[in-house]
Enzyme design. Structure first.
Site, PDB file in Angstrom:
ATOM      1  N   ILE A  79      -6.937  -2.725  -7.864  1.00  0.00           N
ATOM      2  CA  ILE A  79      -6.559  -2.567  -6.463  1.00  0.00           C
ATOM      3  C   ILE A  79      -7.079  -1.257  -5.900  1.00  0.00           C
ATOM      4  O   ILE A  79      -7.245  -0.286  -6.635  1.00  0.00           O
ATOM      5  CB  ILE A  79      -5.013  -2.679  -6.318  1.00  0.00           C
ATOM      6  CG1 ILE A  79      -4.589  -2.768  -4.854  1.00  0.00           C
ATOM      7  CG2 ILE A  79      -4.306  -1.558  -7.056  1.00  0.00           C
ATOM      8  CD1 ILE A  79      -3.127  -3.163  -4.650  1.00  0.00           C
ATOM      9  N   CYS A  80      -7.343  -1.262  -4.591  1.00  0.00           N
ATOM     10  CA  CYS A  80      -7.724  -0.097  -3.819  1.00  0.00           C
ATOM     11  C   CYS A  80      -9.123   0.410  -4.200  1.00  0.00           C
ATOM     12  O   CYS A  80     -10.107  -0.275  -3.980  1.00  0.00           O
ATOM     13  CB  CYS A  80      -6.658   0.991  -3.955  1.00  0.00           C
ATOM     14  SG  CYS A  80      -6.796   2.328  -2.751  1.00  0.00           S
ATOM     15  N   ALA A  81      -9.218   1.582  -4.795  1.00  0.00           N
ATOM     16  CA  ALA A  81     -10.510   2.120  -5.231  1.00  0.00           C
ATOM     17  C   ALA A  81     -10.909   1.568  -6.596  1.00  0.00           C
ATOM     18  O   ALA A  81     -12.088   1.556  -6.947  1.00  0.00           O
ATOM     19  CB  ALA A  81     -10.455   3.644  -5.279  1.00  0.00           C
TER      20      ALA A  81
ATOM     21  N   TYR B 276     -10.527  -0.961  -1.109  1.00  0.00           N
ATOM     22  CA  TYR B 276     -10.169  -0.075  -0.013  1.00  0.00           C
ATOM     23  C   TYR B 276     -11.373   0.102   0.903  1.00  0.00           C
ATOM     24  O   TYR B 276     -12.494   0.278   0.430  1.00  0.00           O
ATOM     25  CB  TYR B 276      -9.709   1.283  -0.559  1.00  0.00           C
ATOM     26  CG  TYR B 276      -9.069   2.142   0.494  1.00  0.00           C
ATOM     27  CD1 TYR B 276      -7.755   1.926   0.872  1.00  0.00           C
ATOM     28  CD2 TYR B 276      -9.792   3.148   1.125  1.00  0.00           C
ATOM     29  CE1 TYR B 276      -7.162   2.691   1.856  1.00  0.00           C
ATOM     30  CE2 TYR B 276      -9.207   3.922   2.111  1.00  0.00           C
ATOM     31  CZ  TYR B 276      -7.887   3.692   2.467  1.00  0.00           C
ATOM     32  OH  TYR B 276      -7.308   4.450   3.455  1.00  0.00           O
TER      33      TYR B 276
ATOM     34  N   GLY C 295      -7.365  -6.193  -5.070  1.00  0.00           N
ATOM     35  CA  GLY C 295      -6.491  -5.938  -3.944  1.00  0.00           C
ATOM     36  C   GLY C 295      -7.039  -4.818  -3.089  1.00  0.00           C
ATOM     37  O   GLY C 295      -7.728  -3.918  -3.577  1.00  0.00           O
TER      38      GLY C 295
END
Length: 183
Positions: free
Chosen positions: A102-104, A123, A149
């Site tokens: 998720i994210c980075a 992200y 994510g």
């Protein structure tokens, strides 16, 4: 029962880790938090200290059904710099076992070439770190054995997606309703 290893490195995004782990554990799926350091204590990006369940050299990767990577810029850089973890991520992908980030953190999978030809999210601003992937601007994207994510706001969504994948969509709906996320 399925087993997820959630990897923690200094600088991890606390909510992304804890919310996803919490949702997964509510379903009855076993989650082991794994420090990539020689210490169980890991400090998040907002200076929240947590104690991991185990250290990376003490876990048996053959027991895991999924490896999960929370984001946070520093945490992502630290996870991506862990040779043992990167080797295991490649091995999991090659054997068709499940990965989530998720994210980075999807950038780690991208840099390892694991997103080649897959749809993925991350992200905003990190899309160029997903070489070979088709960026999809959704909260959660699953393509084959890899789930990604977008960021902290998608943490519960990713947790529910993992429950759906490892358990069932019915169990995911049940958990979503019980936490007042789905009405």
């Amino acid at each position: 029962m399925s087993m997820v290893y959630a990897f923690l490195a200094d600088g991890f995004e606390e909510t992304e880790a804890i919310a996803v782990i919490d949702v997964i554990r509510r379903s009855g799926i076993s989650v082991t938090t794994v420090s990539i350091k020689d210490s169980l204590e890991v400090t998040g990006s907002h200076n929240i200290k947590v104690m991991a369940d185990s250290k990376i050299n003490d876990v048996d990767f053959n027991k895991a059904d999924m490896l999960f990577l929370p984001g946070g810029v520093t945490g992502t850089n630290n996870l991506g710099g862990c040779e043992k973890l990167c080797s295991e991520l490649k091995s999991f992908a090659q054997s068709g076992k499940k990965l989530a980030a998720i994210c980075a953190a999807p950038s780690i999978l991208g840099q390892l070439g694991l997103l080649e030809g897959k749809k993925a999210t991350c992200y905003p601003g990190w899309e160029d770190k997903l070489p070979g992937a088709e960026y999809i601007p959704e909260k959660v994207v699953t393509d084959g054995n890899i789930s990604t994510g977008k960021g902290m706001g998608a943490s519960i969504d990713l947790g529910l997606e993992i429950v759906s994948i490892l358990e069932s969509s019915e169990k995911s709906q049940e958990i979503g309703k019980s936490i007042q996320y789905l009405m």
